[in-house]
Design an enzyme around this catalytic site. Structure first.
Site, PDB file in Angstrom:
ATOM      1  N   CYS A   1       0.819  -1.211   0.000  1.00 19.31           N
ATOM      2  CA  CYS A   1       0.000   0.000   0.000  1.00 19.31           C
ATOM      3  C   CYS A   1       0.851   1.258   0.000  1.00 19.31           C
ATOM      4  O   CYS A   1       0.505   2.270  -0.616  1.00 19.31           O
ATOM      5  CB  CYS A   1      -0.935  -0.002   1.200  1.00 19.31           C
TER       6      CYS A   1
ATOM      7  N   HIS B   1      -1.917   1.535   7.163  1.00 18.88           N
ATOM      8  CA  HIS B   1      -2.264   1.376   5.754  1.00 18.88           C
ATOM      9  C   HIS B   1      -2.095   2.687   5.003  1.00 18.88           C
ATOM     10  O   HIS B   1      -2.645   3.722   5.402  1.00 18.88           O
ATOM     11  CB  HIS B   1      -3.709   0.885   5.636  1.00 18.88           C
TER      12      HIS B   1
END
Length: 337
Positions: free
Chosen positions: A136, A280
């Site tokens: 990510c 994330h």
């Protein structure tokens, strides 16, 4: 046998029997997402899927009674446990700011627009899919660099996450096992460029050696800015004046994994379902306001890298101005020329 599969099979004997009433729905879900499982693994994955489905249905029942502002929906990650999801897909770990960076702070002299959406201006490329790889951080970094390229040239550029995965290990990034957007920017700066997706395509693995081609320098940067930690006002000013900004959020919870709502008047993800511990990488592409029962609800527009099948065609609307929801302003950064 993987550790996760062994654990699933061990737990299977301790769980409730599979629900025969869900047979058609299970087959339909498998067909929709082209899922196939060998042998006894199917029963284990279906057990996980049924549990996730029941939790989704319970949340949506509560939402229909006004308890939540957003809905959930079964998606292509429905056969993963929360633990597997976080291990496979959430690959951001906060870094100490060791790399040289400039500090972007809020200024009382800056007046920001009420709403910003860089997608409408051409700064944002289509939503991508990181697959079962904790990359990510690389997708967040390319998103910010793609915005920078468009700001400078007026032409869209789709940049290579695989280039970052394969070539920035010496700076502390760890491929599919996590990394940092600032160190991705540092690689581009030190390397003198980044390749395009077309020349250096994504393969969702981290076992390849670096193949950067200097003849295809599709992006570059010379400076790295970090936004004042935890300051949503500074983040708003950065998004409004700079363009898309790399951010990190807490995406560890079940509700984040199955977020879906695309209703205009609702659908803003609540900070009650996340913490300040970010894990994330995403891309802040704007912010806006919607109406909910006569009240204005402000939100961030965040681009994800879990394909258009997730969320609102690959995007999340996150509650804005609620004391730094999900840690969105904790690790914000952007490249500059």
């Amino acid at each position: 046998m993987s550790p996760w599969l062994g654990l699933l099979l061990a737990l299977l004997g301790c769980t409730a029997a599979l629900d025969p009433a869900l047979e058609a729905a299970w087959k339909g879900w498998k067909s929709l997402y082209a899922k196939e499982y060998p042998g006894e693994l199917e029963a284990a994955r279906r057990e996980v899927w049924e549990k996730n489905l029941r939790r989704i249905q319970q949340h949506n029942w509560e939402e229909s009674r006004g308890q939540h502002q957003f809905r959930l929906e079964m998606n292509h990650y429905g056969d993963l446990t929360d633990e597997e999801f976080n291990q496979l897909l959430n690959g951001f770990v906060p870094a100490r700011q060791e790399e040289p960076a400039l500090l972007f702070q809020a200024s009382a002299a800056v007046k920001t627009p009420a709403e910003v959406d860089w997608r409408a201006k051409g700064y944002v490329t289509p939503v991508k899919n990181q697959g079962h790889c904790g990359s990510c951080w690389a997708f967040s970094a390319t998103g910010a660099l793609e915005g920078l390229v468009f700001k400078r040239t007026g032409k869209p550029a789709v940049l290579s996450e695989q280039n970052l995965i394969d070539c920035s290990r010496k700076l502390g990034n760890n491929g599919c096992h996590g990394g940092y957007m600032t160190r991705a920017f540092q690689y581009v700066r030190d390397n003198g460029g980044l390749n395009s997706e077309r020349i250096y395509p994504y393969v969702a693995t981290d076992t390849s050696s670096c193949r950067y081609d200097p003849r295809d320098r599709a992006a570059n940067c010379s400076a790295i800015w970090v936004v004042a930690q935890g300051d949503e006002t500074a983040l708003e000013q950065a998004v409004a004046t700079v363009g898309p900004v790399s951010v990190a959020v807490d995406a560890s919870g079940f509700h984040f994994h199955f977020y879906k709502s695309a209703l205009l008047s609702t659908g803003v993800f609540s900070s009650a379902f996340c913490s300040q511990r970010v894990n994330h990488g995403m891309l802040a592409v704007g912010y806006g306001t919607s109406q909910d029962n006569g009240h204005n609800v402000s939100y961030w527009i965040l681009k994800n890298s879990w394909s258009e099948l997730w969320g609102e065609r690959g995007y999340l609307r996150l509650l804005k101005g609620a004391h730094n929801p999900c840690g969105v302003a904790n690790q914000a950064s952007f490249p500059w020329l």
